[in-house]
Scaffold this motif. Sequence first.
Motif, PDB file in Angstrom:
ATOM      1  N   CYS A   1      40.394  29.331  50.784  1.00  0.00           N
ATOM      2  CA  CYS A   1      41.566  29.358  49.621  1.00  0.00           C
ATOM      3  C   CYS A   1      40.878  29.904  48.260  1.00  0.00           C
ATOM      4  O   CYS A   1      41.368  30.838  47.699  1.00  0.00           O
TER       5      CYS A   1
ATOM      6  N   ASP B   1      41.483  33.894  47.245  1.00  0.00           N
ATOM      7  CA  ASP B   1      41.788  33.902  45.592  1.00  0.00           C
ATOM      8  C   ASP B   1      41.037  34.949  45.172  1.00  0.00           C
ATOM      9  O   ASP B   1      41.361  36.008  44.320  1.00  0.00           O
TER      10      ASP B   1
ATOM     11  N   VAL C   1      42.471  38.876  43.788  1.00  0.00           N
ATOM     12  CA  VAL C   1      42.213  39.149  42.375  1.00  0.00           C
ATOM     13  C   VAL C   1      41.287  40.082  41.955  1.00  0.00           C
ATOM     14  O   VAL C   1      41.554  40.793  40.958  1.00  0.00           O
TER      15      VAL C   1
ATOM     16  N   LEU D   1      46.102  42.863  45.312  1.00  0.00           N
ATOM     17  CA  LEU D   1      47.423  42.351  44.682  1.00  0.00           C
ATOM     18  C   LEU D   1      48.638  43.128  44.906  1.00  0.00           C
ATOM     19  O   LEU D   1      49.760  42.409  45.147  1.00  0.00           O
TER      20      LEU D   1
ATOM     21  N   THR E   1      51.217  36.330  47.851  1.00  0.00           N
ATOM     22  CA  THR E   1      49.990  35.220  47.825  1.00  0.00           C
ATOM     23  C   THR E   1      50.101  34.838  46.421  1.00  0.00           C
ATOM     24  O   THR E   1      50.338  35.436  45.455  1.00  0.00           O
TER      25      THR E   1
ATOM     26  N   CYS F   1      47.962  33.906  44.122  1.00  0.00           N
ATOM     27  CA  CYS F   1      47.181  34.456  42.909  1.00  0.00           C
ATOM     28  C   CYS F   1      47.880  35.737  42.251  1.00  0.00           C
ATOM     29  O   CYS F   1      47.529  36.262  41.345  1.00  0.00           O
TER      30      CYS F   1
ATOM     31  N   SER G   1      49.474  34.321  39.307  1.00  0.00           N
ATOM     32  CA  SER G   1      48.805  33.482  38.780  1.00  0.00           C
ATOM     33  C   SER G   1      48.513  32.048  39.258  1.00  0.00           C
ATOM     34  O   SER G   1      48.134  30.840  38.498  1.00  0.00           O
TER      35      SER G   1
ATOM     36  N   ASP H   1      47.507  29.399  42.761  1.00  0.00           N
ATOM     37  CA  ASP H   1      46.305  29.053  43.697  1.00  0.00           C
ATOM     38  C   ASP H   1      46.553  28.751  45.138  1.00  0.00           C
ATOM     39  O   ASP H   1      47.764  28.069  45.376  1.00  0.00           O
TER      40      ASP H   1
END
Length: 350
Positions: A265, A269, A273, A279, A285, A287, A290, A292
């Motif tokens: 995880c 992440d 990011v 992204l 997803t 992240c 914003s 987790d």
Amino acid sequence: MRNMLITGGAGFIGSNFCHYWAEKYPQDKVVVLDLLTYAGHRENIQSLENSTSFAFIQGDIGDQALVEKLFTEHQINCVIHFAAESHVDRSILGPDAFLQTNIMGTHTLLKVAKKFWLDAGVANHHFHHVSTDEVYGSLTEDAPAFTESTPFAPNSPYSASKAASDHLVRAYHHTYGLNVTTSNCSNNYGPYQDSEKLIPLIIQNILQGKALPIYGDGKNIRDWLYVEDHCRAIDLILHKGKIGEVYNVGGENEWRNIDIVNLICAKVDAAVVASPELLVRYPHTPCATSGDAKSLITYVKDRPGHDRRYAIDPGKCHAELGYHPVESFESGIVKTIHWLLHNQRETVNQ
């Protein structure tokens, strides 16, 4: 020069082995036999098919006529037997396919090998059987690790079928004199792994924003082996191993399932990011908004007969083969995540 028949060569470990062998031993001929079930993907080895020393045949290891044809046409003198039904959950729901492929399929290969090698007086031959540490059963947290002399105690239809195939390989050596070796490996991970297995499943679900299912309390322990380290071990067994012997191949990386999921995880992440492209590619997803990935962790009912811990004592491989894994889990998981982020199958975004 080897003329190798690699069964299951379009699957996870088999395809990695094909790439490894083609790069290291380009003079050898490699013939892949794979039925292309749900876990076999021809694209895993497509880049190898331009070589004149590589051939792919879609077919069943249980088809004796086909296997005999391949032995004849390609003058096979070495078999690396990866092909197997291998997912424990599937074996619980439908054990018949596991017995048919893992036991009867292995026996078909052994019968053909005996016919074309022993009965024909071919002394220079080798049958290597790839098996699993699951044949040994389950360990408590403080128990010593599995060695090659640990009694078999399989707890699932999958592991029982693999134990039976191990016994058949041993029997063909001791009864008929077939040149065999066997390796029992710990949990593999790395490129090309099917998405039903823990590590690719967790990564894929994070990217899709789906729940991360954790059996029971998540404290089941496995020894994790990076797939290329497994390929190196088989290479050493083929060149330095003793005929008739069994070698336990471990990664020397025991991890609890929940700790692996937490690590993945955090790594996924961070990787997403850090990449605007990812992204955009994976908008679901956590992240990407914003969130987790750990928020997706969901504990589910444990599966029947779930083994608590596997661990391998690699002392024999160290002493006889000089084998040591190159990758730690931390380095191997970074490579695996990077590969999966950039090589997801089309199903991810559907």
